[in-house]
Design an enzyme around this catalytic site. Structure first.
Site, mmCIF file in Angstrom:
data_model
loop_
_atom_site.group_PDB
_atom_site.id
_atom_site.type_symbol
_atom_site.label_atom_id
_atom_site.label_comp_id
_atom_site.label_asym_id
_atom_site.label_seq_id
_atom_site.Cartn_x
_atom_site.Cartn_y
_atom_site.Cartn_z
ATOM 1 N N LYS A 202 0.862 -1.184 0.000
ATOM 2 C CA LYS A 202 0.000 0.000 0.000
ATOM 3 C C LYS A 202 0.894 1.227 0.000
ATOM 4 C CE LYS A 202 -2.021 2.328 3.314
ATOM 5 N NZ LYS A 202 -2.838 2.674 4.487
HETATM 6 C C1 R5P Z 1 -3.679 5.074 8.319
HETATM 7 O O1 R5P Z 1 -3.705 5.129 9.518
HETATM 8 C C2 R5P Z 1 -4.082 3.875 7.661
HETATM 9 O O2 R5P Z 1 -3.063 3.025 7.254
HETATM 10 C C3 R5P Z 1 -5.076 4.067 6.568
HETATM 11 O O3 R5P Z 1 -5.641 2.822 6.352
HETATM 12 C C4 R5P Z 1 -4.561 4.554 5.241
HETATM 13 O O4 R5P Z 1 -3.865 5.735 5.359
HETATM 14 C C5 R5P Z 1 -5.669 4.661 4.219
HETATM 15 O O5 R5P Z 1 -6.604 5.565 4.604
HETATM 16 P P1 R5P Z 1 -6.730 6.997 3.938
HETATM 17 O O6 R5P Z 1 -7.308 6.748 2.588
HETATM 18 O O7 R5P Z 1 -7.654 7.749 4.823
HETATM 19 O O8 R5P Z 1 -5.371 7.587 3.842
#
Ligand code: R5P
Length: 291
Positions: A202
């Protein structure tokens, strides 16, 4: 020759005959074990090859952030639209109905919060990851940060355990304030995760994302980051998919939207059907205005 001779020779069982070359539908997975492939196939759609992960694990570092004060009210209604749920074990056990039928990418590292210094993390017990039947384990990795070595150790340890039990690990690339959010940095961070055993990475969309995706030998999903106008989020999601991402792991741009259900469906159109940003935004508005 009697039928039994064939069996004795092993011919009926194809012994000595090379199996047909069957490439798995996700990159980097051809030589993975059955259980790992099975879990990956639950997360990623076989037709598009992509996934819409709904991320709502933010509470583990932020507490009840905007939109996640009541996961039962804000997130649970969105579950039918998600391909995969990315959350903590606490939220999962307390608020996600176990009969949702969705694969879970479990947040499997934890440590400090936004009140101190992020990324000083440990990892969860693999037995608990298996107990909740997670389809993947997500571990934070802070490349170039103060806790780089610790977080890479966390990733490699979880990958060792994941390989043992057939659980893919998602390397979550953290970005410190001091990091330059460019293709060079994200290519390196993503590649380091993959080289250390992550089956999914990710990361974030950036200019030149084709390089990030091309240099990463396993599927990449992009996080959404801070809330931006819906049209903007649909635009960068589109650019990411067209540049080689295999989906999104999106949170705030969905659950902080004025119309979260409309937004996740518009994102689905981009991720699975390659909808153009304008068409996806029209879909968002149409769904938003529906009763
Ligand atoms: C952050 O704390 C997490 O890993 C989130 O799952 C990640 O950042 C994805 O969420 P967002 O789209 O809000 O950035």
């Amino acid at each position: 020759m009697a039928d039994t001779d064939n069996i004795k020779d092993g011919k009926d069982f194809g012994i000595g005959v090379p199996p047909a070359k069957q490439a798995f539908f996700l990159k980097g997975m051809d030589h993975a074990d059955w259980g790992l492939k099975d879990r990956m196939a639950r997360i990623f759609n076989k037709t598009s090859g992509n996934t819409v992960m709904l991320a709502f694990d933010h509470g583990y570092i932020m507490g009840p952030t905007s939109g996640l004060e009541r996961i039962d009210l804000s997130i649970v209604p969105l579950i039918p639209y998600a391909d995969c749920l990315m959350c903590t074990r606490g939220a999962l056990r307390a608020m996600v109905p176990p009969d949702s039928g969705k694969p879970v990418c479990l947040r499997s590292s934890a440590g400090s919060t936004i009140l101190t210094e992020l990324n000083d993390e440990c990892i969860l017990d693999i037995q608990d990851i298996l107990r909740v039947n997670a389809s993947a384990a997500a571990v934070m990795v802070s490349i170039g940060g103060k806790f780089e070595a610790l977080t890479i150790r966390n990733l490699t340890t979880m990958c060792d355990l994941g390989y043992r039990y057939g659980v893919p690990v998602m390397g979550v690339t953290a970005v410190g304030k001091e990091m330059t959010r460019d293709a060079r940095y994200f290519s390196m961070a993503s590649r380091v995760c993959a080289e250390n055993g992550a089956s999914i990475v990710k990361t974030y969309f950036c200019e030149g994302f084709e390089k990030v995706a091309a240099c990463c030998p396993v599927p990449i999903v992009i996080a959404g980051g801070k809330k931006v106008p819906e049209a903007e989020a649909l635009e960068f999601a589109y650019q990411a998919i067209q540049s080689g991402a295999n989906g999104v792991d999106m949170g705030r741009n969905v659950f902080q939207s004025d119309a979260p259900a409309a937004m996740i469906q518009a994102i689905r159109a981009v991720v699975h059907q390659g909808a153009k940003p304008k068409d996806a935004f029209d879909l968002f508005n149409t769904l938003k205005n529906q009763k």
